[in-house]
Design a protein around this motif. Structure first.
Motif, PDB file in Angstrom:
ATOM      1  N   PHE A   1     -24.758 -30.948  -7.280  1.00 23.35           N
ATOM      2  CA  PHE A   1     -24.140 -30.816  -5.868  1.00 23.35           C
ATOM      3  C   PHE A   1     -22.941 -31.339  -6.105  1.00 23.35           C
ATOM      4  N   VAL A   2     -22.248 -31.595  -7.415  1.00 28.55           N
ATOM      5  CA  VAL A   2     -20.596 -30.908  -7.466  1.00 28.55           C
ATOM      6  C   VAL A   2     -20.462 -29.528  -7.337  1.00 28.55           C
ATOM      7  N   PHE A   3     -20.595 -29.138  -7.304  1.00 32.77           N
ATOM      8  CA  PHE A   3     -20.567 -27.775  -7.589  1.00 32.77           C
ATOM      9  C   PHE A   3     -20.716 -27.346  -6.055  1.00 32.77           C
ATOM     10  N   VAL A   4     -21.601 -27.149  -6.018  1.00 26.63           N
ATOM     11  CA  VAL A   4     -21.841 -26.927  -4.625  1.00 26.63           C
ATOM     12  C   VAL A   4     -21.248 -27.406  -3.872  1.00 26.63           C
ATOM     13  N   HIS A   5     -20.902 -28.504  -3.382  1.00 25.06           N
ATOM     14  CA  HIS A   5     -19.842 -29.141  -2.474  1.00 25.06           C
ATOM     15  C   HIS A   5     -18.986 -28.507  -2.651  1.00 25.06           C
ATOM     16  N   VAL A   6     -17.591 -28.504  -3.935  1.00 20.75           N
ATOM     17  CA  VAL A   6     -16.735 -27.522  -3.842  1.00 20.75           C
ATOM     18  C   VAL A   6     -16.970 -26.253  -3.710  1.00 20.75           C
ATOM     19  N   ALA A   7     -17.995 -25.364  -3.809  1.00 15.69           N
ATOM     20  CA  ALA A   7     -18.332 -23.891  -2.892  1.00 15.69           C
ATOM     21  C   ALA A   7     -18.159 -23.972  -2.535  1.00 15.69           C
ATOM     22  N   MET A   8     -18.875 -24.495  -1.840  1.00 10.67           N
ATOM     23  CA  MET A   8     -19.136 -24.933   0.280  1.00 10.67           C
ATOM     24  C   MET A   8     -17.764 -25.128   0.717  1.00 10.67           C
ATOM     25  N   ALA A   9     -16.380 -26.329  -0.163  1.00 11.39           N
ATOM     26  CA  ALA A   9     -15.601 -26.668   0.250  1.00 11.39           C
ATOM     27  C   ALA A   9     -14.209 -25.000   0.503  1.00 11.39           C
ATOM     28  N   LEU A  10     -14.754 -24.675  -0.585  1.00 11.51           N
ATOM     29  CA  LEU A  10     -13.699 -23.097  -0.924  1.00 11.51           C
ATOM     30  C   LEU A  10     -14.494 -21.737   0.341  1.00 11.51           C
ATOM     31  N   LEU A  11     -15.189 -22.104   0.541  1.00 11.11           N
ATOM     32  CA  LEU A  11     -15.945 -21.030   1.510  1.00 11.11           C
ATOM     33  C   LEU A  11     -15.389 -21.576   2.995  1.00 11.11           C
ATOM     34  N   ALA A  12     -15.215 -22.599   3.002  1.00  5.86           N
ATOM     35  CA  ALA A  12     -15.592 -22.969   4.626  1.00  5.86           C
ATOM     36  C   ALA A  12     -14.173 -23.392   4.798  1.00  5.86           C
ATOM     37  N   GLY A  13     -13.252 -23.148   4.141  1.00  4.97           N
ATOM     38  CA  GLY A  13     -11.185 -22.852   4.662  1.00  4.97           C
ATOM     39  C   GLY A  13     -11.119 -24.106   2.858  1.00  4.97           C
ATOM     40  N   PRO A  14     -10.657 -23.979   2.099  1.00  8.43           N
ATOM     41  CA  PRO A  14      -9.853 -24.763   1.161  1.00  8.43           C
ATOM     42  C   PRO A  14      -8.690 -25.679   1.485  1.00  8.43           C
ATOM     43  N   VAL A  15      -7.550 -24.711   2.437  1.00  4.40           N
ATOM     44  CA  VAL A  15      -6.710 -25.557   2.525  1.00  4.40           C
ATOM     45  C   VAL A  15      -6.833 -26.944   3.856  1.00  4.40           C
ATOM     46  N   ASN A  16      -8.340 -26.702   4.519  1.00  4.78           N
ATOM     47  CA  ASN A  16      -8.361 -27.367   5.350  1.00  4.78           C
ATOM     48  C   ASN A  16      -8.964 -28.601   5.081  1.00  4.78           C
TER      49      ASN A  16
END
Length: 289
Positions: free
Chosen positions: A255-270
């Motif tokens: 879950f943590v890996f997918v969560h981080v990956a989705m955050a990076l793809l959606a816009g890491p800075v925001n």
């Protein structure tokens, strides 16, 4: 966004403007980062503990009475150098160099379940691994209780995480799955709120995986068994509790890996800004004629 007849370009007043919205409360942000710290330490120290006996069983007694359902090790029975293996049920896989048999600091190979760079501490020290694990386990539980209490008090749990009946309709869920597979993330007002898959995933982690991990951890403790003797029986034995604990922890790491990956793809800075300051930027279309 509309275009001007002469140039085909959007005028400044017609371009989407960025609006900062308050997305995460202070207590949510604080408990989020404490959780991240706890899960990291629990993972690495847990693998140190697992390496003391890198096998999982189903039942009460383990190695002497129950067949392993998962095992990491090194095969030294055949001619030539030893071979690292991972065994799942009756299937065995060669994992030399990673699992079962990994490189040590001197450049040679050492027999150990998980490699040194994945354990805390990196050297073999079961006692220290247990101390790290137990301390951060209780910190994790305390932090989780704070998160749940605050979420109930400010409405975060039922307002932000409970999906509506409309979101649970098959068509809505299938559309959300399709959007995720196409890496199509919500924009504008839709970005203010969690989507159905996020809500169901967070509820599954908070309501199923975390309680399972905590209860099975307690079931493996001889001290807790004296206080709550029914806990071991509830999971079908101490070794069964250990196996469920390992599976629940692995799913949380996934879950943590997918969560981080989705955050990076959606816009890491925001996404990172929203979890540090609470402010999240969304695009809003101006409605000027």
């Amino acid at each position: 966004m509309t275009e001007t007849p002469e140039t085909g370009l959007a005028t400044p007043s017609q371009r989407p403007r960025r609006l900062a919205v308050y997305r995460h409360a202070r207590v949510t942000r604080l408990t989020h980062w404490i959780n991240f710290l706890c899960v990291s330490v629990l993972l690495f120290s847990g693998l140190q503990i697992f390496n003391a006996h890198p096998a999982l069983y189903w039942g009460q007694f383990g190695a002497d009475s129950d067949p392993s359902i998962f095992e990491l090790g090194a095969d030294e029975s055949r001619a030539g150098p030893p071979v690292g293996f991972a065994r799942i049920g009756s299937s065995t896989f060669d994992t030399t160099g990673i699992l079962g048999l990994s490189r040590n600091a001197s450049g040679g190979f050492a027999q150990r379940g998980f490699p040194a760079w994945l354990t805390l501490p990196s050297w073999r020290d079961l006692a220290m691994g247990r101390r790290w694990h137990f301390f951060f386990a209780w910190l994790f539980v305390a932090n989780l209780l704070v998160y749940v209490a605050a979420g109930l008090a400010n409405g975060h749990l039922w307002r932000d995480l409970l999906p509506s009946w409309r979101q649970l309709r098959p068509r809505s869920l299938l559309q959300d799955v399709a959007d995720h597979l196409r890496l199509k993330f919500p924009r504008g007002e839709a970005a203010r709120h969690y989507n159905p898959l996020q809500k169901l995933t967070y509820l599954g982690v908070i309501g199923v995986l975390l309680p399972a991990m905590i209860l099975t951890g307690l079931a493996m403790s001889p001290g807790m068994d004296a206080i709550l003797p029914w806990l071991v029986d509830m999971f079908g034995g101490r070794q069964s509790a250990r196996t469920i604990h390992f599976i629940a922890a692995s799913l949380i790491v996934l879950f943590v890996f997918v969560h981080v990956a989705m955050a990076l793809l959606a816009g890491p800075v925001n996404e990172l800004r929203s979890m540090i300051t609470g402010r999240f930027l969304i695009s809003v279309e101006d409605k000027h004629e």
